[in-house]
Every structure is written in C-alpha cells, then in structure tokens.
Design an enzyme around this catalytic site. Structure first.
Site, PDB file in Angstrom:
ATOM      1  N   GLU A 468       0.831  -1.212   0.000  1.00  0.00           N
ATOM      2  CA  GLU A 468       0.000   0.000   0.000  1.00  0.00           C
ATOM      3  C   GLU A 468       0.861   1.255   0.000  1.00  0.00           C
ATOM      4  O   GLU A 468       0.721   2.143   0.841  1.00  0.00           O
ATOM      5  CB  GLU A 468      -0.965  -0.032   1.195  1.00  0.00           C
ATOM      6  CG  GLU A 468      -1.842  -1.256   1.155  1.00  0.00           C
ATOM      7  CD  GLU A 468      -3.029  -1.222   2.119  1.00  0.00           C
ATOM      8  OE1 GLU A 468      -3.059  -0.359   2.995  1.00  0.00           O
ATOM      9  OE2 GLU A 468      -3.918  -2.069   1.948  1.00  0.00           O
ATOM     10  N   GLU A 543      -4.004  -9.028  -0.081  1.00  0.00           N
ATOM     11  CA  GLU A 543      -4.489  -8.823   1.295  1.00  0.00           C
ATOM     12  C   GLU A 543      -6.005  -8.830   1.265  1.00  0.00           C
ATOM     13  O   GLU A 543      -6.605  -8.136   0.452  1.00  0.00           O
ATOM     14  CB  GLU A 543      -3.954  -7.486   1.819  1.00  0.00           C
ATOM     15  CG  GLU A 543      -3.949  -7.404   3.328  1.00  0.00           C
ATOM     16  CD  GLU A 543      -3.268  -6.118   3.816  1.00  0.00           C
ATOM     17  OE1 GLU A 543      -2.104  -5.864   3.430  1.00  0.00           O
ATOM     18  OE2 GLU A 543      -3.910  -5.381   4.558  1.00  0.00           O
TER      19      GLU A 543
HETATM   20  C1  GAL Z   1      -4.255  -2.737   5.250  1.00  0.00           C
HETATM   21  C2  GAL Z   1      -2.785  -2.646   5.578  1.00  0.00           C
HETATM   22  C3  GAL Z   1      -2.428  -3.545   6.729  1.00  0.00           C
HETATM   23  C4  GAL Z   1      -3.417  -3.358   7.839  1.00  0.00           C
HETATM   24  C5  GAL Z   1      -4.812  -3.601   7.330  1.00  0.00           C
HETATM   25  C6  GAL Z   1      -5.897  -3.500   8.371  1.00  0.00           C
HETATM   26  O1  GAL Z   1      -4.677  -1.742   4.441  1.00  0.00           O
HETATM   27  O2  GAL Z   1      -2.026  -3.054   4.487  1.00  0.00           O
HETATM   28  O3  GAL Z   1      -1.138  -3.255   7.181  1.00  0.00           O
HETATM   29  O4  GAL Z   1      -3.280  -2.081   8.334  1.00  0.00           O
HETATM   30  O5  GAL Z   1      -5.080  -2.644   6.344  1.00  0.00           O
HETATM   31  O6  GAL Z   1      -7.155  -3.680   7.793  1.00  0.00           O
END
Ligand code: GAL
Length: 873
Positions: A468, A543
């Site tokens: 991100e 993710e």
């Molecule tokens: C994502 C991020 C992670 C964590 C997650 C929580 O956007 O990459 O590190 O913060 O959100 O939902």
C-alpha cells in the site's frame, strides 16, 4: 574421518570440519551463537544525549552497506573514530551494574502498558535508546582469521563498536546484516562489543518491538572464504529423471596478497535438517584467482538424479556443501540448504507448484509472537505454523517487512510458500519517522540484502517490493516501482516481483505494469475488470478480509451490517464485521470463486498482533485506506470521536487466531474451505444464554460438507444446503432454550461430520493441557499450556473470566501469560491472569542444561485447581 556439521537450533554452534580426503581436523569455519550474557541499559549516558543521533553518524553508518550498491552509490567512510566521547561505547567502561540478559531480547514487551501510549503500537514502551554490551575472548590461536558479527535483526538504527572503535551500523530494524570485526579484534584478550539502538517513536503502524530481538552470531573464517550470503542456488531444469543445479559462489580474499583457490560443491539429501548418507551430486572443481581485498565469483553446475521434489506435502530439502581449497587443504566450507521445485503464475489458472495448481490459501502476519513480543523463538514460530497448517494454510505473507530467517527455514521444512515483503513505505511516509526517512539512502541496500539473504529458500515464491505504497497513484511511484523491481531482478530472476496495491487505480494507471504479478488488497469485486483491462498480468489477492472479532463474544441482535457488532471494546464473533474498506471472509471467497484466475488470497491476519486495534484505533491505516477525500474526512471525524474516549485496546481484532494462539470461530470457515477433504463442522455461538430464553439467537455452521441439519434438544430445525457462493449455513431464527445444539453435516448426500454445543453447568474446576509434554532443556524450547475453566463435566464455561494463579517448580520458568483479550493491560510476565471467555495460556521455558520434571500448578478461588508435569530432557 568423517565430515561433520554440528547443528542445533538457535543456540547453535556450527563447525565445519574438512572432509576425509584432506586429513585435517581443524574447523574451517565456525558460526557461534553470541546470544548469551549481554549487559543492557536504556538511554544514553547523561550528557551524551543526541551526540550519536542518526543525522550525526549517518556518513559512517551508510558506508556499512557498500557491499549492496553499485560503485556510484558507494560511500566513503569519514576518517577518524566516532563515539569516543560517549562512555558506553568505550572499551574500559565498567558495565558490571548493568542488567544481565540473553538475546533475543525485546525491551518493549516488558511494559508496562500505559493508557497514554498509542494503541496503534500496542500501548507498550518500545521506542527510545538502548545499549547492549558483551565481553568475549578471542583466542590467540585464531590470529589471522576473519571475524564477523552477524545480526539477524536489531530494532532499530543499530550502531556497533568493538573495543571502542566504530565498526558500522544498519538502521532498518527488520534487516539482517554482517559487520567485519577483524580490524578491531584483540587476540588473546578481552574484547568488548557495544551496540547502541535508537528506536524512533512514531515510526510504525503496528508494534515493532525494541532491542536486539533476533539472533546474533560470531563467524570465523580463513582470509580466503565464501563471501557473506555468498552462495546462490538455482535449479533451471527440473525433470523426473534429473534436475540441473547451479550454484553461484563468490569468494572474498581478505589477505594482503592475491590468492588462488579451488572451489567445489557436493550435494547431500537432508532429513529433519540433517545431512544423510553420501553426497549424491558433485561439481567439477574450479580455480579462482582473487586479487587482494577483492571478490570473485563462479557458477558450479551439478545434476541431481531422480530429484526428490520440494512440495507442500513433501518438503524435501538438499544441502549443498561448498568447499574452498588451497594446496589440497580445505580452508573454508559453507552449507547451503535448497529445494528443487518449479513455480509459475498462470494468467488463466493462478499459481502452479511443480506443474500442479495450488491455490494460495494464505495469511498475512506481523512478526510479534504475542506475549513473547518481537523476540524470535523457534518453537513459538513453529507452533504458529502448525496451527495455520491445521487450518489449511498454504502460504504466508511476511507483512510488511523481511522476516526472521527462522521463519523461512520453518516454511522450507514445513511446506508453506512465502511472499517475502520488503517495505511498508517508500519515499512517502505513513508515519512521521518511518522508512521514508531512510528510503533514499537505504532502499537499494536493504532490498539487495534481503534478496541475497533469502533467495535460496524454496518456500519463497514472490518478492514484494511494498505494501500500500503512497506512490501507487503517480508517475514518481511507477518509476520507483520499476527501479525496485529491477534491483530484485538483478539479484534473482527465478521468482516474480509483486506489490500489494490498495488503490483501485493502481490496476489501471500503469503501476500494474511495473510488477510481474499484480496484487490487489481488498478488491474482491474488481478481479474481472482488472483482467479485462490487463489480459497479460497474473493476479492474486495480496491482502483480504480484515474481518474483526473477539474470541467467544457474541452480540444481539445479529446484524449483517458490517459496521455493527461492537460492544465493550470487543467485536462480535459472528464473522460478519469488518471496517469500511474490508469484508467478511464470505465476500472474499465469492470474489475468488467468480474469478478463479486469481491465484488466491492472503487474509489479514492469521494471528492477532500487538497494536492496530481497529475498530478501536489503528488510526493511520484507517485513513490510508481511503483515497476518496469525502470518505477520508468521515473517517477522520470517527477517529477524532474515538480519541475522546479512553480506548483500552492494545492488540488487533483481525486475527483468525487470537493473540494467545486460541482459535476464533473464523478458523473454521477457512478450514472448511481450505481443507475440503477434512470432515468437519463447527457451530457458533456458545449455548449459555440464560438471559435470552425464548429470544432469537441465530446459529451459524461452518462445514466442509455441502448440507447440514441442525437439532435443538433433539428437534430438527431444518436441513439446509449451501447455495452457489454460500460459505456458511445459517439458522437465523432459532429461539434460545438451554440444552444441546447438534449439527449433522452431509457431503454429496452422505453423512460427513457432526458438532455439538451444550449449555454448561457453572464453573467448577480448572483443566490444563500442554501442547508438548516434553521439551528440550536448552533454555529456548517452550511448551504452551492451555488452562480451561470447566464445569464438572469438563466443558469450557463460556464467558468465564476467573482469575488464575500459577506456581512452577522444577527446571523451568514461566515466560509469558496471556488470554487473547485485546483490552487487557495485565503484564505478559505475570504469574496470574484472568481467563478470557474460558481460556488462559501459560508459556513455560525449560532451563538450559537442567533436565527434570517441571511442575505447573494452576489455582483459582472457588474452583478445583489443576497440575501438570512437563518433562525437560
Ligand atoms: C491494510 C494494511 C495492513 C493493515 C490492514 C488493516 O490496508 O495493508 O497493514 O493495516 O489494512 O485492515
């Protein structure tokens, strides 16, 4: 005489003796654990604060990374010594009244938790300055040898002195690095290492820990030797009959004259980490001539007949032993563990391992080990992977940084594929003091170092250059991405480069073309559109989900609105709740099933971690997740509101498994999907609701079957079938009455699995179970003991929070207690703990060299106590 390698984990000493043909017994290379017996103190000596700040010492430290940059970026270290005026760095400083400890060590986990500390990083005091000093003797017999200090990870901004002379340093806290101690060693005398760490506050979005939290080694070699991370194995041709093995080796010549040496490699099979039998492949010898102070490389080729392939089911490994000879005498030897396998990302079908389709059933994890903090422990990590494998995990993403080397060793041995990630920020920071401050000076060094360290691990299938990243949306970012990708390609062309993109536009604006395989974070509805626009770029979900829940909590009425389900700083465990950018697991499953060219997912997260207690904090992430200004403003308002409340949360709710390692309900929705061949069914919620008699209390079932029938006290509540894109069965109108819920699951019309949930009696006793009844008496090994608040029939009593006290006798110690409650401020090092929803965890470590019986006793007022005996061998 036989060649031997003594190999035992963590406290290990590695000695490599010369092979038989060379009639020589002396060890040619030693790698000795430097973990024992350090002295430790927080803060700089009074009057020296700021003298050694990074800005002032940067030019000295940056030169440490020269090995990892092209000639244009190499820095010349300024003349003179640094730190002479600071007493703690001096050789003669008297450190006898400093605290004595062994590494790995995390000063943050010792607490105390404080309300005023940021919840985003765990409400623990991990930042600030810390000094470590260690005395050791260098034998005069070792005169003429090279001495190196290998630090697997120190959080953060490490600077190292030996005998009062600055050796070098490395700022990135997740990097492994080596320092050449040779010029500063005093043979036959007491030598003093001094290490200063300076961990900036406001530098992380999660709990980073503080201290020398990974292993430290002393490596001794002859002047002509295999360089640091100096072997690189690839297997360019893999067939059933034979596999071609290439081993590129680089030799360093630290002597004053030019030298010639012969290098060769032999390959052994490995079994449980040990070489077995005779070598099964040999390279031809090759002679290298190396100028004084220079390095030379060559590639040795071998062929392994009928190779035993590395796979998830059978993670077969080999060891390549590379020797360096001068005048028919072995002067150095290096063992490189590798595996033989092929990988491929296919546009239409996803990921292939050895020609077979493997879905990436992955989790993202941070590095902390719950109650043990960031301090690496082999057994604690192994246990995490065992639990993940039980769920059906095939892949781990090391979010958002290079992991401890032990994680990769474990994944190699246990059959897990890995996405090895470098950074959470590039030039644009996410926190005031995060990696963006280092990016320009260090990104090339950090990235090359990571790839060189890790590229022999068969488990690694993807290099991630970032998560991100703030620059996804602009041309600057695309240039940087291409530069980072090229750096990785220069170091390793055998795995694709990727990045985790949360910006929808990054799939269209050109960023997607800078990587070999594209990763979307939290975009389950977008895969089809991405494919239409990008017919040649492989895709996976880097993710996913970020569902939140607290083990054993259920709130009513049950709402399908994902922003609901919150009370008392906990989150309902119906697995329907997630922050605005995130999704329940079911939504992500549907996205993957609709667009099966997507190679799979990495769920946020496998285990709960310290910090980022979204939806009760985790502020920087929350804002980062919105690119739309209106949504950002709305979120900023929510965060402001939250800031007015004294939020007690110190750890995440994202984990499928809680911080203590106890499974939440969500474990079973993933197991049902990821292990379809395993007959299983799981009922939620628990069935102790005396205050809800006659009220609607929905029952959900996760099963690897396709149909199920639910019974309440023997009455059928109906048989239900999973429709397309349905991943749970729901009986949403069940009216509570005490007794027994039973589910019978079917698959293809045949009975498949059952689960029962009973109303329990009142708490009456404690029960205890150790995950391993016997452990090694090596001062490292652990047993994780689960304590349950049970009724008289031994059933876990839901919602019980009884206080439990522990007593230990024998050659062990309690090193951590936890219960998985994200709002608990109780010390992890305590000898007492409240249970959380019926469970409590005690972590016991064996004392080094003291075999015997460790007796652990648990007591709680008004309940029958429990006792177990753990063997230590
Ligand atoms: C994502 C991020 C992670 C964590 C997650 C929580 O956007 O990459 O590190 O913060 O959100 O939902």
């Amino acid at each position: 005489m036989k060649k031997r390698i003594f190999h035992c984990l963590l406290t290990a000493t590695f000695l490599i003796l010369a092979p038989a043909a060379f009639a020589q017994r002396a060890p040619v290379r030693e790698r000795l654990s430097m973990n024992a017996d350090w002295r430790f103190k927080r803060d700089d000596p009074p009057g020296s604060e700021g003298v050694l700040s990074y800005e002032r010492i940067k030019d000295w430290v940056t030169a440490t990374g020269n090995e990892f940059t092209g000639s244009k970026s190499k820095r010349v270290r300024p003349a003179g010594n640094l730190g002479e005026q600071v007493s703690y760095a001096q050789r003669t400083f008297d450190d006898r009244d400093w605290r004595q400890l062994n590494l790995p060590h995390d000063w943050g986990i010792e607490g105390p938790f404080k309300q005023e500390y940021p919840g985003e990083t765990g409400k623990l005091p991990w930042w600030g300055v810390g000094w470590y000093r260690k005395h050791f003797t260098a034998s005069s017999k070792d005169k003429g040898k090279q001495f190196y200090l290998d630090i697997d990870g120190a959080m953060a901004y490490a600077t190292v002195w030996l005998n009062g002379k600055l050796v070098g340093g490395w700022p990135y806290g997740y990097a492994s690095f080596e320092l050449d101690l040779t010029p500063y060693i005093d043979f036959g005398a007491d030598n003093v290492l001094a290490i200063r760490l300076d961990n900036p506050p406001d530098s992380s979005r999660w709990y980073p820990g503080g201290g020398i939290y990974r292993n430290v080694w002393l490596v001794k070699t002859s002047p002509v030797h295999v360089g640091h991370w100096g072997t690189y194995v690839t297997t360019p041709e893999v067939g059933q009959a034979a596999a071609k093995v290439n081993l590129k080796v680089s030799l360093d010549n630290n002597s004053a004259t030019s030298a010639s040496a012969v290098v060769r490699t032999q390959v052994y099979e490995l079994l449980n980490g040990q070489k077995t039998g005779k070598p099964i492949a040999f390279s031809d010898p090759t002679t290298l001539t190396i100028a004084a102070g220079a390095s030379e490389a060559t590639t040795l080729t071998m062929s392994v007949n009928k190779p035993k392939i590395w796979s998830l089911q059978k993670p077969n490994l080999y060891a390549a032993v590379t020797t360096v000879e001068q005048n028919r005498r072995i002067i150095d030897a290096q063992e490189t563990v590798f595996g033989i396998r092929t990988i491929k990302f296919d546009i239409d079908k996803g990921f292939f391992l050895n020609g077979e389709h493997v879905r990436l059933n992955g989790v993202c994890d941070h590095h902390d080990l719950g109650a043990l903090g960031a301090a690496i422990n082999w057994r604690a990590l192994e246990r995490q992977i065992e639990i993940l494998k039980e769920m059906g995990v095939s892949a781990i993403r090391t979010s958002h940084n290079p992991p401890a080397p032990e994680l990769l060793d474990l994944c190699d041995r246990m059959g897990i594929v890995v996405m090895d990630e470098a950074f959470d920020a590039w030039r644009r920071g996410k926190k005031k003091n995060d990696y963006h401050l280092l990016f320009d000076d260090w990104h090339e060094k950090d990235l090359r170092a990571q790839v060189r360290r890790d590229r022999n691990h068969p488990s690694i299938i993807l290099w991630s250059i970032g998560n991100e990243i703030g620059e996804q949306g602009n041309a600057e970012g695309h240039k940087l991405a291409a530069e980072l990708r090229d750096i990785v390609h220069e170091e390793d062309l055998t795995r694709p480069v990727t990045a985790g993109a949360n910006n929808l536009n990054a799939g269209y604006n050109g960023f997607q073309k800078t990587v070999d395989v594209f990763g979307y974070n939290y975009k389950p509805t977008e895969y089809g559109k991405f494919r239409q626009a990008n017919p040649t770029i492989p895709l996976f979900a880097s993710e996913t989900s970020s569902a939140v829940s607290s083990r054993g909590e259920y709130y009513f009425p049950v709402s399908d609105d994902k922003s609901q389900g919150r009370a008392d700083f906990q989150v309902s465990s119906y697995d329907l709740y997630a922050p605005r950018w995130a999704w329940p697991p079911d939504v992500e499953f549907k996205g993957l099933d609709e667009f099966p060219f997507t190679a799979g997912e990495f769920v946020w997260t496998g285990f709960d971690y310290l910090g980022e207690p979204t939806p009760y904090g985790g502020d920087s992430t929350t804002l980062l997740n919105f690119t739309n200004p209106a949504e950002q403003a709305r979120m900023a308002q929510e965060i402001k509101e939250l800031a007015k409340i004294r939020v007690p949360s110190r750890s995440s709710y994202f984990g499928i498994i809680d911080l203590a390692g106890f499974k939440k309900d969500r474990f079973y929705i993933y197991q049902a999907r990821w292990r379809p061949e395993l007959p299983m069914a799981h009922i939620l919620p628990h069935w102790n609701w005396p205050e809800r008699a006659g009220q609607v209390t929905p029952v959900h079932v996760y099963t690897s079957g396709d149909e199920a029938e639910l019974f309440l006290n023997g009455r059928s509540l109906g048989r239900k079938k999973k429709e397309q894109y349905q991943y749970r069965l729901r009986w949403d109108d069940v009216k509570y009455e005490p007794g027994e819920l039973r589910v019978v699951a079917y698959k293809n019309g045949k009975q498949w699995a059952e689960d029962v949930m009973k109303t329990t009696g009142p708490a009456s006793k404690l029960t205890m179970k150790a995950d391993r009844p016997t452990i090694r008496a090596d001062g490292q090994d652990l047993t994780f003991v689960t304590v349950t608040i049970a009724d008289k029939n031994g059933l876990l009593v839901p919602r019980s929070k009884n206080r439990i006290r522990f007593e230990l006798a024998g050659p062990g110690e309690i090193v951590g207690v936890d219960n998985g409650d994200a709002t608990s401020f109780e010390s992890f090092q305590s000898k007492a703990r409240n249970a959380y929803n019926g469970l409590c965890m005690v972590i016991v470590r064996a004392k080094a060299g003291q075999a015997g019986a460790i007796k652990l006793k648990a007591q709680s007022d008004g309940l029958a106590g429990a006792e177990i005996v753990i063997g230590s061998k």
